[in-house]
Design a protein around this motif. Structure first.
Motif, PDB file in Angstrom:
ATOM      1  N   SER A  38      13.603 100.503  -0.646  1.00  0.00           N
ATOM      2  CA  SER A  38      13.950  99.477   0.336  1.00  0.00           C
ATOM      3  C   SER A  38      13.336  99.741   1.707  1.00  0.00           C
ATOM      4  O   SER A  38      13.618  99.016   2.656  1.00  0.00           O
ATOM      5  N   VAL A  39      12.502 100.773   1.818  1.00  0.00           N
ATOM      6  CA  VAL A  39      11.844 101.089   3.091  1.00  0.00           C
ATOM      7  C   VAL A  39      10.481 100.398   3.111  1.00  0.00           C
ATOM      8  O   VAL A  39       9.635 100.659   2.262  1.00  0.00           O
ATOM      9  N   HIS A  40      10.303  99.505   4.081  1.00  0.00           N
ATOM     10  CA  HIS A  40       9.060  98.735   4.195  1.00  0.00           C
ATOM     11  C   HIS A  40       8.328  99.029   5.505  1.00  0.00           C
ATOM     12  O   HIS A  40       7.427  98.286   5.893  1.00  0.00           O
ATOM     13  N   ALA A  41       8.711 100.095   6.186  1.00  0.00           N
ATOM     14  CA  ALA A  41       8.075 100.467   7.450  1.00  0.00           C
ATOM     15  C   ALA A  41       6.644 100.928   7.186  1.00  0.00           C
ATOM     16  O   ALA A  41       6.348 101.511   6.139  1.00  0.00           O
ATOM     17  N   GLU A 137      18.506  84.134   9.292  1.00  0.00           N
ATOM     18  CA  GLU A 137      18.258  84.690   7.959  1.00  0.00           C
ATOM     19  C   GLU A 137      17.515  83.675   7.109  1.00  0.00           C
ATOM     20  O   GLU A 137      17.699  82.467   7.250  1.00  0.00           O
ATOM     21  N   CYS A 138      16.661  84.202   6.232  1.00  0.00           N
ATOM     22  CA  CYS A 138      15.829  83.368   5.367  1.00  0.00           C
ATOM     23  C   CYS A 138      15.626  84.093   4.038  1.00  0.00           C
ATOM     24  O   CYS A 138      15.952  85.278   3.918  1.00  0.00           O
ATOM     25  N   PRO A 139      15.067  83.408   3.066  1.00  0.00           N
ATOM     26  CA  PRO A 139      14.738  84.090   1.800  1.00  0.00           C
ATOM     27  C   PRO A 139      13.589  85.082   2.008  1.00  0.00           C
ATOM     28  O   PRO A 139      12.871  85.007   3.020  1.00  0.00           O
ATOM     29  N   PRO A 140      13.395  85.978   1.053  1.00  0.00           N
ATOM     30  CA  PRO A 140      12.257  86.890   1.141  1.00  0.00           C
ATOM     31  C   PRO A 140      10.942  86.094   1.269  1.00  0.00           C
ATOM     32  O   PRO A 140      10.827  84.977   0.772  1.00  0.00           O
ATOM     33  N   PHE A 141       9.978  86.666   1.937  1.00  0.00           N
ATOM     34  CA  PHE A 141       8.687  86.027   2.187  1.00  0.00           C
ATOM     35  C   PHE A 141       7.583  87.033   1.895  1.00  0.00           C
ATOM     36  O   PHE A 141       7.836  88.233   1.735  1.00  0.00           O
ATOM     37  N   ALA A 142       6.365  86.577   1.814  1.00  0.00           N
ATOM     38  CA  ALA A 142       5.164  87.429   1.733  1.00  0.00           C
ATOM     39  C   ALA A 142       5.259  88.550   0.700  1.00  0.00           C
ATOM     40  O   ALA A 142       4.873  89.680   0.970  1.00  0.00           O
ATOM     41  N   GLY A 143       5.764  88.250  -0.467  1.00  0.00           N
ATOM     42  CA  GLY A 143       5.801  89.250  -1.528  1.00  0.00           C
ATOM     43  C   GLY A 143       7.019  90.149  -1.544  1.00  0.00           C
ATOM     44  O   GLY A 143       7.172  90.980  -2.437  1.00  0.00           O
ATOM     45  N   TYR A 144       7.909  90.032  -0.558  1.00  0.00           N
ATOM     46  CA  TYR A 144       9.159  90.782  -0.599  1.00  0.00           C
ATOM     47  C   TYR A 144      10.033  90.221  -1.717  1.00  0.00           C
ATOM     48  O   TYR A 144       9.900  89.052  -2.082  1.00  0.00           O
ATOM     49  N   ILE A 146      14.192  89.943  -3.306  1.00  0.00           N
ATOM     50  CA  ILE A 146      15.599  90.040  -2.922  1.00  0.00           C
ATOM     51  C   ILE A 146      16.019  91.498  -3.057  1.00  0.00           C
ATOM     52  O   ILE A 146      15.720  92.152  -4.056  1.00  0.00           O
ATOM     53  N   ASP A 147      16.691  92.012  -2.037  1.00  0.00           N
ATOM     54  CA  ASP A 147      17.089  93.418  -1.991  1.00  0.00           C
ATOM     55  C   ASP A 147      18.390  93.494  -1.203  1.00  0.00           C
ATOM     56  O   ASP A 147      18.440  93.044  -0.054  1.00  0.00           O
ATOM     57  N   SER A 150      18.085  94.797   2.337  1.00  0.00           N
ATOM     58  CA  SER A 150      17.195  94.118   3.279  1.00  0.00           C
ATOM     59  C   SER A 150      17.810  92.813   3.762  1.00  0.00           C
ATOM     60  O   SER A 150      18.504  92.127   3.014  1.00  0.00           O
ATOM     61  N   VAL A 151      17.506  92.504   5.027  1.00  0.00           N
ATOM     62  CA  VAL A 151      17.823  91.203   5.612  1.00  0.00           C
ATOM     63  C   VAL A 151      16.488  90.622   6.054  1.00  0.00           C
ATOM     64  O   VAL A 151      15.717  91.292   6.747  1.00  0.00           O
ATOM     65  N   PHE A 152      16.219  89.388   5.646  1.00  0.00           N
ATOM     66  CA  PHE A 152      14.999  88.693   6.015  1.00  0.00           C
ATOM     67  C   PHE A 152      15.356  87.648   7.055  1.00  0.00           C
ATOM     68  O   PHE A 152      16.346  86.929   6.913  1.00  0.00           O
TER      69      PHE A 152
END
Length: 174
Positions: A38-41, A137-144, A146-147, A150-152
């Motif tokens: 879940s780390v996308h940094a 808040e929004c749905p996952p974007f750009a290849g992310y 649901i996790d 994570s908050v999008f």
């Protein structure tokens, strides 16, 4: 009389040991707070690609934070690697960085800026700041995907016709 250095936002030098330390601290916090998947940094190599612009903020020789803007596609940018050094928190550094990124996104003609942040309590101050700026808040974007960790969030930017408004680039009133 001595001159006090001004708070300065500038393109980052990814070879600067202070920048590397700030990014290492950022990644360490992310891995200490969230599961690895879940780390996308971004690390230095992730920030070195052409579609990413990376800035630091400092006061004199003191590095206080950083932020990046990644172009996902025409008109859509992603906020990445926003970090305030632990010793500088509570001084409005995050707000200054966010003002800078949103002004740059508007200058580029982006229609929206999105971000992914953590769902854990550790990330509440960041989510609160983003919400104050109008991110929702929004749905996952750009290849992310649901996790639950994570908050999008996304922010629709004013059209170019409205970008000359005197309030553009300022935080909404609290």
């Amino acid at each position: 009389m001595s001159t006090v250095p001004a708070l300065d936002i500038r393109p980052a030098d990814l070879a600067d040991p202070r920048v590397i330390r700030l990014l290492e601290d950022h990644l360490a916090d992310m891995y200490a707070t969230s599961p690895a998947e879940s780390v996308h940094a971004l690390d230095v190599s992730g920030l070195s690609v052409p579609e990413v612009t990376f800035w630091t903020i400092g006061y004199g020789d003191e590095l206080l934070g950083c932020v990046a803007l990644k172009e996902l596609e025409a008109g859509h940018g992603e906020l990445k690697s926003m970090r305030t050094d632990a010793a500088a928190r509570g001084r409005g550094i995050g707000a200054r960085l966010l003002d800078h990124v949103l002004a740059e996104a508007a200058r580029r003609g982006y229609a929206r800026v999105s971000l992914e942040t953590g769902a854990e309590e550790f990330f509440r101050p960041a989510r609160t700041l983003y919400a104050k700026y109008g991110f929702r808040e929004c749905p996952p974007f750009a290849g992310y995907a649901i996790d639950p960790n994570s908050v999008f969030m996304t922010l629709e930017l004013p059209s170019a016709a409205h970008s000359a408004s005197p309030t553009r680039g300022r935080r909404p009133a609290d």
